[in-house]
Design a protein around this motif. Structure first.
Motif, PDB file in Angstrom:
ATOM      1  N   PRO A 111      -5.886  -5.081  -6.931  1.00 18.98           N
ATOM      2  CA  PRO A 111      -6.823  -4.912  -8.059  1.00 18.98           C
ATOM      3  C   PRO A 111      -7.577  -6.186  -8.421  1.00 18.98           C
ATOM      4  N   ARG A 138      -7.236  -0.791  -2.099  1.00 16.54           N
ATOM      5  CA  ARG A 138      -7.875  -1.255  -3.343  1.00 16.54           C
ATOM      6  C   ARG A 138      -6.899  -1.207  -4.523  1.00 16.54           C
ATOM      7  N   GLN A 139      -6.046  -0.176  -4.546  1.00 17.56           N
ATOM      8  CA  GLN A 139      -5.048  -0.098  -5.628  1.00 17.56           C
ATOM      9  C   GLN A 139      -4.015  -1.216  -5.503  1.00 17.56           C
ATOM     10  N   ALA A 140      -3.751  -1.619  -4.249  1.00 17.62           N
ATOM     11  CA  ALA A 140      -2.776  -2.689  -4.025  1.00 17.62           C
ATOM     12  C   ALA A 140      -3.357  -4.075  -4.316  1.00 17.62           C
ATOM     13  N   LYS A 195       4.286   1.387  -0.538  1.00 22.69           N
ATOM     14  CA  LYS A 195       5.465   1.308  -1.415  1.00 22.69           C
ATOM     15  C   LYS A 195       6.780   1.466  -0.663  1.00 22.69           C
ATOM     16  N   THR A 254      -8.378   3.693  -0.497  1.00 22.73           N
ATOM     17  CA  THR A 254      -7.889   3.819  -1.881  1.00 22.73           C
ATOM     18  C   THR A 254      -6.598   3.034  -2.076  1.00 22.73           C
ATOM     19  N   ALA A 255      -5.673   3.174  -1.109  1.00 25.14           N
ATOM     20  CA  ALA A 255      -4.376   2.490  -1.216  1.00 25.14           C
ATOM     21  C   ALA A 255      -4.562   0.974  -1.213  1.00 25.14           C
ATOM     22  N   MET A 290       0.815  -1.216   0.000  1.00 25.37           N
ATOM     23  CA  MET A 290       0.000   0.000   0.000  1.00 25.37           C
ATOM     24  C   MET A 290       0.850   1.267   0.000  1.00 25.37           C
TER      25      MET A 290
END
Length: 646
Positions: A486, A482-484, A427, A479-480, A425
């Motif tokens: 997909p 969900r982006q991590a 990085k 958000t982090a 999440m």
């Protein structure tokens, strides 16, 4: 004779609701009053045992004949009562292998867990008679002695012949209703694999688990003294008549300059941050008083059988949306955790009833008693407990289903999913107790709250704000995550689309190895294990936000039968939890000969002889079922002389 449908009416002075059927049948005054039965679907007969009639010999023989399938609604009640009736000693029961339960059948179809409820939903011609509750109260339970009833403590058939006649009709109707349920559900037979799981469940319930009854009784006594002393201390400071009264306590606080709308746990914690010393003392005492609960210990005392074991704590298919177990009597599913380092020492003080030493060494006596609840479960003399549980089972299952490869890699390498999630999440590298270790907590809260479509509200419900996260951090965290992940997000919406098309277009849809289809006013979701989840009368509807969703009938939060709604992430939660349940069942079957005495969520407790190997149990439990190729499982465990959270 191939099948026997049974319903019985009984009397016992022991409370069935509080003590369970195993303890209920041990009462000296336990007896079966009426025995209603049907052979191979024929006319229902009722044997009036209370008035001296006898059950035919061939029916008695059939009860233990494995070639005859016995049916009843909540069949464990009939089986345990009849075990006592035919003279089996305490701790021995009729083998469940030839017993089937129409309540379990109803549960597999997403129907209610009561005979009355199933009859109503299925609109059966022969419904359970509503006057039954009054008749059961009259004939099956002790009555209060009064002048009017001649000071008797029990009602017999001759006290009310008309009521007794009605009771016999009620008994017949129950058998007819059960048979009608079987006839209505005949096109959806329960697979043999599920009956085998049910029989395993019954074996575990019959085996029971030993209780340290000395600890239980001393804990109840210590709690009573603690409660009295805490109440007296609050009364001394506040001069209130009833310091347990929320209204009186709020008024006292207000009179002393502290306004509050509530005295809930979180509110008291917040109030303590700014309370002056005198108010702080009262709030701390109230906190302890709120913990002062011996309900679990009292439930143990009520449920324990003559041989010192508690039985009947697990209800098979109790959560009929997923097929998971539900807790009964002692409610194993919500036991308080233990964090005391010297658990054995605290336990020893309670067992000897040493209140003064306990108070001096641990200060918060109610909290100490709460932490010792698990330790009341003990192995039989000379044995040990082996406790083994799955590591991050739901996180593993959802990663496997969705094909989220980085998560699979973490599990394959034996990594910490919370650290890995935080690293993905934000990085940056994250290590527990190491570099960026403070981010692990954010990874953990995100993992627990966001896997099934949760957002800011889910984080708050999981206690994110109490753990030090700020309001401004929550949405970026969602958000982090969900982006991590997909592939997991895609999985939600693939499931949503498949379920929608199955309901709207009445066609079979398959995604991620899961099959969705409608048949006979039911939505079925077939899991990789071959087991099906069922949703009653599905149709397209609108959710509270105005978007499309699937609605179906089920038992809602109010415990009533109503129309509920669902969508992709909610279905995913059901699917993941249901698969996790199937994996637990597979492990329990693998370890069937190892004397399982308890199972809580994703954990198995075995009453083992001293030679049994913990490593072997964990290895066996961690075997991947043949229907879940590629799923990476791991089980960890420990050995103990009393149950605890390691």
């Amino acid at each position: 004779m191939k099948s026997l449908s049974i319903d019985i009416e009984t009397f016992s002075s022991v409370s069935l609701a509080k003590s369970g059927v195993y303890r209920y049948v041990e009462a000296l005054d336990f007896e079966i009053l009426l025995f209603g039965y049907s052979v191979d679907g024929g006319a229902v007969q009722v044997i009036d045992l209370a008035c001296g009639e006898k059950i035919p010999a061939d029916i008695i023989t059939a009860l233990t004949n494995e070639a005859v399938t016995k049916w009843a609604f909540n069949a464990s009640f009939e089986r345990i009562c009849l075990s006592r009736f035919i003279g089996l000693p305490t701790g021995e029961y009729i083998d469940p292998v030839s017993w089937h339960c129409s309540m379990v059948w109803a549960a597999t179809m997403g129907l209610p867990l009561s005979l009355e409820g199933v009859g109503a939903v299925l609109k059966l011609d022969k419904q359970k008679l509503t006057e039954g509750k009054d008749l059961i109260k009259y004939f099956c339970q002790p009555c209060t002695p009064t002048k009017a009833n001649g000071d008797r403590t029990r009602n017999y058939p001759y006290h009310a012949p008309d009521k007794w006649s009605a009771f016999k009709k009620y008994n017949i109707r129950d058998v007819e209703t059960e048979m009608s349920i079987q006839a209505r559900l005949a096109k959806f037979p329960v697979p043999e694999s599920i009956w085998d799981e049910y029989h395993l469940d019954q074996e575990i319930n019959d085996r029971g688990v030993a209780l340290d009854i000395v600890l239980v009784q001393e804990a109840i006594g210590i709690d009573s003294r603690s409660h009295s002393e805490l109440t007296a201390a609050i009364k001394h400071i506040t001069e209130l008549d009833n310091p347990n009264s929320v209204q009186q306590m709020k008024q006292w606080l207000a009179d002393n300059g502290m306004e509050t709308d509530t005295l809930g746990k979180k509110a008291v914690v917040d109030l303590l941050k700014t309370a002056p010393p005198e108010l702080s003392d009262v709030l701390l005492l109230r906190q302890q008083l709120a913990k002062s609960s011996v309900k679990k210990y009292q439930a143990m005392e009520n449920a324990v059988c003559a041989d010192g074991r508690a039985r009947g704590m697990f209800q098979f298919y109790g959560a009929n949306r997923t097929g998971r177990w539900a807790g009964r009597l002692i409610q194993m599913q919500n036991l308080p955790q233990n964090h005391l380092e010297d658990l054995a020492e605290a336990r020893s003080l309670v067992r000897t009833g040493d209140f003064d030493a306990l108070e001096m060494l641990y200060e918060d006596v109610p909290d100490t008693l709460s932490q010792l609840i698990r330790t009341a479960f003990i192995p039989r003399a000379g044995a040990k407990f082996i406790v083994s549980d799955f590591s991050a089972i739901e996180a593993r299952v959802i990663a496997w289903l969705a094909g989220e490869k980085w998560r699979q890699d973490v599990f394959e390498g034996g990594g910490d999913i919370y650290c890995a999630s935080a690293s993905q999440m934000f990085k940056v590298p994250v290590e527990k107790h190491g570099i960026n270790g403070h981010l692990r907590q954010k990874g953990k809260i995100a993992e627990l709250a966001l896997g099934y479509g949760g957002s800011v509200g889910a984080l708050k419900a999981m206690g994110a704000l109490d753990m030090g996260l700020t309001e401004d951090e929550l949405q970026p965290l969602v958000t982090a995550w969900r982006q991590a992940n997909p592939h997991i997000v895609q999985f939600w919406w693939d499931v949503d689309r498949a379920a929608t098309e199955a309901v709207r277009d009445k066609r079979i849809c398959v995604t991620h190895g899961i099959k969705f289809y409608c048949q006979s006013a039911m939505l079925f979701i077939m899991l990789p294990s071959g087991r099906q989840l069922a949703y009653v009368k599905p149709r397209m509807g609108e959710n509270q936000f105005g978007g499309h969703c699937i609605t179906y009938e089920g038992v809602g939060g109010t415990k009533k039968w109503e129309r509920l709604d669902s969508y992709g992430p909610k279905f995913v939660e059901n699917i993941v939890q249901a698969i996790s349940r199937d994996i637990l069942c597979y492990a329990m079957n693998t370890l069937r000969c190892c004397s399982i005495v308890m199972h809580i969520h994703d954990e198995i407790v075995i009453e083992a002889n001293q030679r049994m190997s913990l490593a072997t149990v964990c290895e066996q439990m961690g075997r991947t079922p043949p229907w879940a190729k590629g799923l990476l499982l791991r089980a960890d465990g420990y050995e103990t002389d009393f149950y605890k959270k390691d």
